[in-house]
Scaffold this motif. Structure first.
Motif, short mmCIF file in Angstrom:
data_model
loop_
_atom_site.label_atom_id
_atom_site.label_comp_id
_atom_site.label_asym_id
_atom_site.label_seq_id
_atom_site.Cartn_x
_atom_site.Cartn_y
_atom_site.Cartn_z
N ALA A 71 -11.10 3.60 -0.90
CA ALA A 71 -11.91 4.53 -0.13
C ALA A 71 -12.68 3.82 0.98
O ALA A 71 -12.73 4.28 2.13
N TRP A 72 -13.27 2.67 0.65
CA TRP A 72 -14.05 1.94 1.64
C TRP A 72 -13.17 1.36 2.74
O TRP A 72 -13.61 1.18 3.88
N THR A 73 -11.92 1.06 2.43
CA THR A 73 -10.97 0.61 3.46
C THR A 73 -10.88 1.65 4.57
O THR A 73 -10.94 1.33 5.77
N LEU A 74 -10.75 2.91 4.20
CA LEU A 74 -10.63 4.00 5.18
C LEU A 74 -11.94 4.29 5.87
O LEU A 74 -11.98 4.50 7.10
N ILE A 75 -13.03 4.31 5.13
CA ILE A 75 -14.34 4.64 5.72
C ILE A 75 -14.75 3.60 6.75
O ILE A 75 -15.19 3.94 7.87
N TRP A 121 -10.92 -6.73 4.34
CA TRP A 121 -11.35 -7.34 3.08
C TRP A 121 -11.25 -6.35 1.92
O TRP A 121 -10.80 -6.71 0.82
N GLN A 122 -11.62 -5.11 2.15
CA GLN A 122 -11.49 -4.09 1.12
C GLN A 122 -10.02 -3.84 0.79
O GLN A 122 -9.67 -3.57 -0.37
N THR A 123 -9.15 -3.95 1.79
CA THR A 123 -7.71 -3.81 1.55
C THR A 123 -7.21 -4.93 0.65
O THR A 123 -6.40 -4.71 -0.26
N VAL A 124 -7.68 -6.15 0.92
CA VAL A 124 -7.31 -7.29 0.07
C VAL A 124 -7.75 -7.04 -1.37
O VAL A 124 -6.99 -7.29 -2.32
N ARG A 125 -8.95 -6.54 -1.55
CA ARG A 125 -9.45 -6.27 -2.90
C ARG A 125 -8.60 -5.20 -3.60
O ARG A 125 -8.26 -5.34 -4.78
N TYR A 126 -8.27 -4.15 -2.85
CA TYR A 126 -7.47 -3.07 -3.43
C TYR A 126 -6.09 -3.56 -3.82
O TYR A 126 -5.60 -3.30 -4.93
N LEU A 127 -5.42 -4.28 -2.90
CA LEU A 127 -4.07 -4.76 -3.20
C LEU A 127 -4.08 -5.78 -4.33
O LEU A 127 -3.17 -5.80 -5.18
N SER A 128 -5.09 -6.64 -4.36
CA SER A 128 -5.17 -7.64 -5.42
C SER A 128 -5.36 -6.99 -6.78
O SER A 128 -4.72 -7.38 -7.77
#
Length: 222
Positions: A71-75, A121-128
């Motif tokens: 969610a934070w990736t998009l926001i 960075w949020q994308t990295v967290r989500y994918l990880s």
């Protein structure tokens, strides 16, 4: 499929409405001051993408089953596009050609790239976390080496992206503090033919170097 069609219709209606309300092709003339596109289609697209991303991000944030990092990736990316829209419509004078730009331009794009980097960075967290969950569920059935390599690749590419962000941020903030580079005009005056060409200021060179590297590392990341 239906969602894409719906967004396309909304986007077309939004840009058409903006075109009707704003009679000029650009808020400022010329439309491409120092290579920056300030046409209505450009910044209207920025604001539309921002609205779509933040709406979807807030929806996911309210959904308890959704990973918060997604969610934070998009926001965060949506907020970055808001600043991008302002940088393509109101604060368009970069100073790249004549070392005279708007202070708001430098601050605006420094903020936009900061938000985009946080989104990465949020994308990295989500994918990880997704890869880790996949790894935990199928530990016996799957080869672990590709997952470990992919997670390592994500960290390395983000580290490169972060370093280029630091460079562009330093460049833009440096420009924002140099009062001799500032002008209140959103576009440049037409230069005289015999006016000598100026060497680009160091802070602008640093910002451009960081921005080009940021986009390359961002493309590599995806």
């Amino acid at each position: 499929m239906y969602g894409v069609i719906f967004l396309t219709i909304v986007y077309a209606a939004f840009t058409l409405a903006v075109q009707v309300l704003v009679e000029e092709e650009c808020l400022n003339d010329p439309c491409n001051s120092e290579g920056l596109d300030s046409s209505i289609l450009g910044w209207a697209t920025d604001f539309f993408i921002a609205g779509a991303m933040m709406t979807l991000g807030l929806f996911l944030l309210c959904n308890k089953e959704t990973t918060r990092s997604a969610a934070w990736t998009l926001i965060l990316m949506g907020l970055a596009y808001v600043l991008g829209g302002l940088g393509h419509s109101i604060w368009t004078n970069s100073g790249y050609d004549d070392n005279l730009g708007q202070q708001e331009y430098y601050i605006c794009w420094a903020g936009s790239f900061t938000l985009m980097t946080l989104s990465v960075w949020q994308t990295v967290r989500y994918l990880s976390s997704t890869l880790q969950s996949l790894n935990d569920q199928h530990r016996i059935m799957m080869d672990q080496a590709p997952i470990r390599r992919l997670k390592r690749f994500l960290r390395v590419t983000f580290a490169i992206n972060f370093l280029f962000w630091a460079a562009l941020l330093g460049g833009y903030l440096w420009c924002a503090t140099k009062t001799d580079l500032h002008t209140d005009s959103a576009v440049d005056d037409v230069p005289e033919l015999d006016q000598p060409e100026k060497d680009r200021d160091e802070c602008l060179n640093l910002a451009i170097f960081g921005e080009v590297g940021w986009y390359i590392s961002f493309a590599l990341f995806w």
